[in-house]
Design an enzyme around this catalytic site. Structure first.
Site, PDB file in Angstrom:
ATOM      1  N   GLY B 476       0.849  -1.180   0.000  1.00 26.02           N
ATOM      2  CA  GLY B 476       0.000   0.000   0.000  1.00 26.02           C
ATOM      3  C   GLY B 476       0.886   1.232   0.000  1.00 26.02           C
ATOM      4  O   GLY B 476       0.424   2.357   0.034  1.00 26.02           O
ATOM      5  N   THR B 597       1.180   9.308  -3.409  1.00 22.21           N
ATOM      6  CA  THR B 597       1.308   8.144  -2.520  1.00 22.21           C
ATOM      7  C   THR B 597       2.080   8.524  -1.261  1.00 22.21           C
ATOM      8  O   THR B 597       1.818   7.990  -0.181  1.00 22.21           O
ATOM      9  CB  THR B 597       2.004   6.973  -3.236  1.00 22.21           C
ATOM     10  OG1 THR B 597       3.301   7.389  -3.670  1.00 22.21           O
ATOM     11  CG2 THR B 597       1.211   6.505  -4.437  1.00 22.21           C
ATOM     12  N   GLN B 601       0.746   7.926   2.490  1.00 28.27           N
ATOM     13  CA  GLN B 601       1.490   7.134   3.464  1.00 28.27           C
ATOM     14  C   GLN B 601       1.687   7.911   4.749  1.00 28.27           C
ATOM     15  O   GLN B 601       1.595   7.366   5.844  1.00 28.27           O
ATOM     16  CB  GLN B 601       2.835   6.732   2.865  1.00 28.27           C
ATOM     17  CG  GLN B 601       3.217   5.335   3.280  1.00 28.27           C
ATOM     18  CD  GLN B 601       4.601   4.968   2.839  1.00 28.27           C
ATOM     19  OE1 GLN B 601       5.142   5.556   1.916  1.00 28.27           O
ATOM     20  NE2 GLN B 601       5.167   3.986   3.496  1.00 28.27           N
ATOM     21  N   GLU B 668       7.858   5.215   8.175  1.00 27.27           N
ATOM     22  CA  GLU B 668       7.750   5.177   9.641  1.00 27.27           C
ATOM     23  C   GLU B 668       7.751   6.566  10.266  1.00 27.27           C
ATOM     24  O   GLU B 668       7.150   6.779  11.309  1.00 27.27           O
ATOM     25  CB  GLU B 668       8.900   4.371  10.256  1.00 27.27           C
ATOM     26  CG  GLU B 668       9.635   3.459   9.300  1.00 27.27           C
ATOM     27  CD  GLU B 668       9.254   2.001   9.389  1.00 27.27           C
ATOM     28  OE1 GLU B 668       8.964   1.534  10.485  1.00 27.27           O
ATOM     29  OE2 GLU B 668       9.235   1.337   8.330  1.00 27.27           O
TER      30      GLU B 668
END
Ligand code: FAD
Ligand code: SF4
Ligand code: FES
Ligand code: FES
Lengths: 178, 704, 339
Positions: B476, B597, B601, B668
């Protein structure tokens, strides 16, 4: 006519029964264990694997399909209970070459990441915009889309996609220009 | 037609049409001829031994093919514990080989039947009795037990670390903050349950596994080892072309996959196993809880003189996982006297495992909360405090080594400007709108950048189409799209002429899709392969190129990403209700490859951060050690209605000293610091300092 | 899930007759509680009697109020024009529960009988007196000082054998509007006040309502509210939507010409073993002016007998504040419900 339920069924009895499902406009005659949920019937017996299982307990919305134009969680209902009603799954909405406006909007506004919740989100969005009272505000879209969890956190894109499709439907000209 | 600005553009996902039509096939969607269904039988106690298992009813139930327990299971072997050699399993132990119970929900059997319904029911028919003992599920108590250790390092970095003289510096500091922060157990909860579909060739010479894997190369090696397979004799192929989220839980290999393959081998037919949501709270990792004592000493203007960060956390009884909590504290601020310490207990839980932003995420909650407390204590604006202690160079190297690039000050500036930080309520609990108290908070974010060796194959046709093949992953994260952008850019093709195949061990190998390293590792390989194909492309000839490039070698720079995050919360203090009204993240991650994207994210990271701040926690029964929140109605993560006003901005500056594109990865980073930004905003709104996550209505009530 | 036979009943009488012949049977309506519990192994019926085709899906209005068939979906009830206009508390309570998908499936009859959400009840490996009488109460715990995870449990109406909270939103509103439950049994039909329908756990927590095992709910009746009544439902939860109540309050109120409270009905959710009607709060409110002090006094009266457990003590203060908030909102609408 009486059904033969009298008497204690044998512990191990799981006799299949005839079940007819009408999915995306086509009739399917099946023999199913009564325990088969609508979700598992779609996925395991009819090959409609676009509808996903995220929890199997009504807690995530990944299994959302339309039954008689209403969105439901297909994991908490049995296939045998859903005969004689039209069922629509993500596969009945549009194909890659002929996408439904909501599917297009999800791509354009990046309303997904991993894509696992996406079929459920889109089915919910279709119900919301085409079969329910249209949402008046973003807050209302958010509340009424809250039965579809997304762990990737695609919510902002989902809300944008739904808002844009709603506005395009209200005001086709402006919608196309946008 | 030469595409313009392919890199950086917000291009639609190339896998979008498949995903919005239900056409993307995830592991659990795979259906094979003659396939049967496996369901694990799991322990209902958390510690003890199996006294007996009665499988007679299950064996006799209709449709049942096999019931596997320790009595009849084939020998299975510990998976690997070697990350660098791509043989890393989540447990250093294998189920069905002995009688011992180490944690609740441990696999103690496997039932296979011809239908899912029959398999589930037959698994319920297995009767197990135990000799049970009181399990250890209390972190504070576990840290005092003799089996707690002080591991020296994690990820090659020291956990027990000291520079300068902390005790002396603390004693001399006029301002001191000395607090303990705790974070709870969290579960990854990807929406897609873990699954494995195993099929053997008739002669047993090859095994194909459709896996939920963020690292197919590792799945292949680890599962082969668990099965005792010699890969030079038996071909193992693992596929995972679409993955319904992982967040770290699908990086290591887990025993259930090997059991699926073992059952398929015994039965001679394909077997599918999909974990139930409940099983996902025991069998595929979680983020361990932490207790963190942070002590900061500063002068009256807020200049840090001493920092001490001592973390206690745990691993399971069957694996040594270390959540590297204190590492980011060593580098985030300039501070000449600094000590970190680390205690690792052992508990009767499933194995903890990396979860998005491992280490940094709980660590920065503590550090960035403590910095906020220091700002309050000194009366310095929280942003000014961070600027004052800015680490121009890497503090771990005595402030000698330079960062490959660092624009954190710009993140603070840009964020303060965009967020309207100067309008922040200067005093806690001083602004309200009706019944809602309003507060602003901020925190820094940081996460190391890394890349590792990857191979890739690119083929070019005469009519100008390119195909990329690599055993990397798209969770994803946009990998399909981003790799196509790289190739399109290098070869001068429109993105629509480039296709991409991923996550198949028959394709050139690539590293784990974790640690935000996919783009930085695979991207350079794609670029290198395409560069080698340029002559073919110019000549209009077909060509094919497979390259392997090494990961970046130490180049005298420290590679680290940074960000600044801002939250505005509204708190209805009487009812303990908290809404994150606005959230802004500004990130310095080098070059952005796909604006669309990337933004998504980051949204995801922030939303998980809001979940961590306000609701996520797994509860264990204190007596039985059983997970009491093993579903999505009791383990809450944010729903759509929880999320408002998220904005994201990038300092879109390529990193000149990291990889060919200067892109450091961003999966992250946004989760680190996000919970602290929210908690700091709650303090600003209410004057209530919450040091124990999550901040639930009861938390506010108890302290208000 | 254990195997069962599935049969479709065609009328209330047919449903009752089939139930009479199969003591191990269960009715299934929307299935959102029953199938969930069957998957967990908590319910193990050997026959499932589908009651979705009994013709109990109408809503009719007459001068006594609204008559709602047992099979009306939660969505249809919440969206019904009269309900929205005359019983807004009902509509608000229903819409505060679950998700659109679940409300489309869930029925009025099923909602009245949704079991409970206690994690120990839902886990057959754990002790639970309500599920398996005599096994102990996991939420209370095995040892003094080591209570179970009981943050969601009740503080009112509990007993040493069970401390679970009733999870329904709709039922709290039903109790507040003095609804009646229509019940058909093989012998005769009867009406039961919603307030009396639910049973306190006492020594028999396994018996949760006054519905006999062979009886069928055929509908509910909403009596007209007093003229000029205002009503409202408010729910506090761990996330903004799709979560059960920590606390909730449903209130129906009228003010007299002098602006004093001359009629009040108060029901509380998330805090009681049953949807909790608080006559104590009502009595405290009657004849007083609608002031913060009066509301506080009512809230304190409502929780006077509350017993906290290890992790749910906050529900006493939160429950009081929830009630005070609803009362304030009813007399000064919109005074703060912004974000
Ligand atoms: C994830 C999730 C979240 C939820 N959140 C909420 C929430 O926030 N608030 C809330 O209030 N509820 C919530 N619910 C519960 C939901 O409202 C109930 O499950 C639903 O109302 C039950 O109705 P049903 O028709 O599906 O019942 P069923 O599951 O069909 O039946 C439930 C029980 O009632 C019996 N029964 C049903 N109809 C009759 C009848 N006419 N006569 C006699 N017996 C009958 C059945 O035998 C069964 O024992 C949630 C449920 C889920 C799964
Ligand atoms: S509170 Fe009631 S439902 Fe929960 S464990 Fe105790 S007896 Fe069972
Ligand atoms: S799978 Fe049905 S709601 Fe989650
Ligand atoms: S896109 Fe991954 S769960 Fe929603």
């Amino acid at each position: 006519m009486d059904n033969p339920e009298i008497g204690q069924p044998d512990e191990t009895a799981d006799v299949a029964v005839p079940v007819t499902l009408t999915v995306n406009g086509r009739r399917h005659d099946l023999m199913l264990d009564p325990r088969v949920t609508l979700l598992d019937a779609l996925r395991n017996y009819l090959g409609f694997t676009g509808t996903k299982k995220g929890c199997d307990q009504g807690q995530c919305g990944a299994c959302t399909v339309l039954v008689a134009d209403r969105r439901i969680d297909s994991c908490l209902t049995l296939a045998v209970m859903n005969q004689d009603v039209p069922i629509v799954t993500i596969e009945g909405l549009g194909a890659p070459e002929s996408l439904h406006p909501i599917q297009k909007a999800f791509i354009e506004h990046d309303g997904f990441q991993c894509g696992y919740c996406t079929s459920g989100q889109i089915m919910s969005a279709v119900a919301l915009l085409e079969h329910e009272k249209p949402p008046a505000s973003d807050t209302e879209i958010r509340e009424r889309m809250s039965g579809n969890l997304c762990r990737c956190g695609a919510y902002p894109g989902i809300v944008e996609a739904i808002r844009c499709v709603r506005d395009a439907a209200r005001n086709p000209v402006a919608g196309e220009a946008a | 037609m030469i595409p313009k600005n392919v890199i950086g553009a917000g291009i639609d996902r190339v896998d979008g049409p498949l995903k919005v039509t239900g056409g993307a096939k995830y592991a659990g969607d795979v259906s094979l001829d003659g396939m049967v269904y496996a369901v694990p039988v799991t322990s209902t106690i958390a510690r003890g031994n199996i006294a007996s298992m009665d499988t007679s009813a299950a064996v006799k139930a209709p449709g049942v093919r096999i019931v596997m327990t320790r009595e009849n299971a084939p020998p299975l072997f510990k998976g690997g514990n070697d990350y660098d050699d791509a043989c890393q399993s989540g447990e250093d132990w294998m189920p069905l080989q002995d009688d011992e119970i180490y944690y609740d929900g441990q696999i103690i059997g496997l039932v296979v039947a011809d239908t899912l319904e029959r398999a589930i029911h037959a698994a319920d028919l297995v009767e197990t009795s135990y000799q049970s003992c009181r399990p250890m599920v209390d972190l504070t108590a576990a840290l005092k037990k003799p089996d707690a250790t002080q591991p020296a390092t994690a990820l090659g970095q020291p956990l027990q670390y000291e520079r300068g003289d902390v005790d002396k510096a603390l004693a001399k500091s006029p301002v001191r903050i000395d607090r303990t922060y705790t974070t709870p157990v969290q579960h990854h909860n990807p929406l897609e349950p873990h699954a494995s579909v195993a099929e053997w060739s008739d002669d047993g010479s090859s095994l194909t596994l459709h896996e939920t894997s963020q690292w197919v190369v590792n799945s292949r090696n680890s599962i082969a080892r668990m099965l005792g397979i010699d890969q030079s004799k038996v071909t193992v192929r693992v596929l995972s072309p679409f993955l319904g989220g992982g967040f770290g839980s699908k990086g290591y290999a887990w025993a259930f996959s090997a059991l699926t393959a073992a059952a398929a081998r015994e039965l001679g037919c394909p077997v599918k196993l999909v974990l139930s949501r409940r099983q996902m709270y025991s069998l595929n990792g979680h983020r361990p809880s932490t207790t963190q004592a942070v002590t900061l000493g500063s002068d009256r203007r807020g200049r840090l003189k001493a920092t001490r960060h001592l973390c206690g956390t745990y691993t399971s009884k069957v694996f040594q996982y270390i959540e590297p909590v204190v590492l980011s504290t060593q580098l985030l601020y300039k501070c000449s006297s600094l000590r970190t310490g680390f205690d690792l207990a052992r508990m009767n839980t499933g194995t903890p495992t990396p979860m998005r932003g491992p280490g940094e995420t709980p660590g920065l909650f503590a550090l960035e909360s403590a910095m906020d407390e220091l700002a309050f204590a000194t009366g310095v604006d929280p942003i000014d405090l961070r600027r004052l202690n800015y680490a121009e160079r890497d503090p771990r190297t005595n402030n000698r080594q330079r960062w490959s690039s660092k624009h954190l000050n710009e993140c603070y500036d840009k964020g303060a400007e965009e967020f309207g930080w100067k309008d922040r309520p200067k005093k806690p609990a001083s602004r309200r709108d009706g019944r809602w108290l309003i507060g602003y908070g901020m925190a820094s974010a940081t996460y190391p950048a890394q890349n590792t060796s990857s191979s890739v194959k690119v083929s070019l046709t005469a009519d100008g189409r390119a195909e990329i093949e690599v055993a990397s992953h798209d969770l994803g994260t946009g990998t399909y799209t981003i790799l196509c952008q790289f190739a399109a850019n290098e070869l001068g093709l429109p993105v629509s002429k480039v296709s991409c195949r991923l996550a198949d061990t028959f394709l050139p190998p690539s590293p784990c899709a974790g640690g935000s390293q996919t783009v930085a590792s695979v991207g350079p390989a794609v670029i290198a392969a395409c560069k080698n194909l340029l002559t073919f492309r110019k000549a209009g000839m077909p060509g094919e190129e497979t390259v392997t490039i090494p990961g970046s070698q130490p180049n005298g720079f420290s590679w680290q990403s940074f960000g600044a995050q801002f939250a505005e919360v509204r708190v209805d203090a009487a009812l303990g209700r908290i809404r994150v009204h606005r959230f802004l993240g500004i990130y310095d991650v080098g070059q952005i490859i796909n604006e669309k994207t990337a933004r998504s994210q980051v949204h995801g990271g922030i939303i998980q951060g809001i979940g961590m701040a306000l609701m996520e926690a797994t509860a264990f029964d204190p007596y039985f050690g059983r997970v009491m929140t093993p579903n999505l109605a009791d383990y809450h993560f944010p729903v759509n209605a929880d999320i408002h006003g998220i904005r994201v901005s990038f300092i879109d500056e390529p990193d000149p000293h990291f990889g060919p594109m200067g892109a450091r990865g961003l999966g992250e980073l946004p989760l680190t610091g996000a919970a602290a930004a929210v908690a700091n905003a709650v303090f600003n709104a209410t004057g209530i300092r919450v040091r124990d996550l999550p901040i639930l209505p009861d938390t506010i009530l108890a302290k208000g | 899930m254990n195997p069962f036979r599935y049969v479709k009943a065609t009328s209330p009488a047919d449903a009752l007759a089939r139930m009479g012949r199969n003591p191990g049977a269960r009715f299934v309506a929307g299935g959102t509680t029953l199938l969930d519990l069957m998957k967990l192994g908590v319910e193990t019926p050997d026959v499932l009697i589908d009651i979705n085709h009994l013709g109990l899906d109408g809503i009719t209005e007459d001068r006594h109020g609204l008559h709602i068939g047992a099979h009306v979906s939660n969505t249809d009830l919440a969206e019904h024009d009269s309900v929205k206009k005359k019983w807004p508390v009902m509509s608000q309570a229903i819409l505060a529960g679950a998700s659109t998908q679940l409300r489309n499936m869930a029925t009025v009859g099923g909602n009245l009988l949704q079991g409970n959400r206690c994690g120990y009840f839902r886990d057959v490996a754990m002790p639970c007196n309500r599920r398996d009488p005599g096994t102990g109460c996991g939420a209370l715990g095995e040892q003094p000082g080591v209570e179970g995870i009981n943050r969601y449990c009740a503080v009112l109406g509990t007993s040493p054998s069970c401390i679970a909270a009733h999870p329904s939103d709709m039922c709290v509103a039903l109790v507040a509007v003095d609804a009646k439950v229509k019940i058909s049994s093989p012998a005769f039909d009867r009406l039961e006040r919603a307030e009396d329908f639910f049973r306190l756990p006492g020594d028999t927590p396994q018996i949760q309502t006054r519905l006999g095992p062979d009886e069928l709910i055929t509908g509910i009746e909403l009596p007209e509210l007093p003229a000029g009544a205002r009503s409202m439902y408010l729910k506090v939860r761990d996330r903004t939507s799709y979560a059960y109540a920590l606390t909730s309050a449903a209130v129906v109120l009228t003010l007299d010409a002098k602006g004093r409270i001359d009629h009040a009905r108060v029901a509380l959710g998330g805090v009681g073993s049953v949807p909790w009607r608080s006559h104590e709060a009502e009595n405290a409110l009657l004849s007083s002016p609608p002031t913060e002090e009066a509301f506080r006094a009512a809230a304190e009266a409502a929780f006077a007998g509350a017993v906290p457990y290890q992790y749910n003590g906050f529900k006493i203060a939160l429950g009081q504040d929830t009630l005070v908030r609803v009362l304030n909102e009813l007399v000064r609408p919109g005074a703060g419900e912004r974000p």
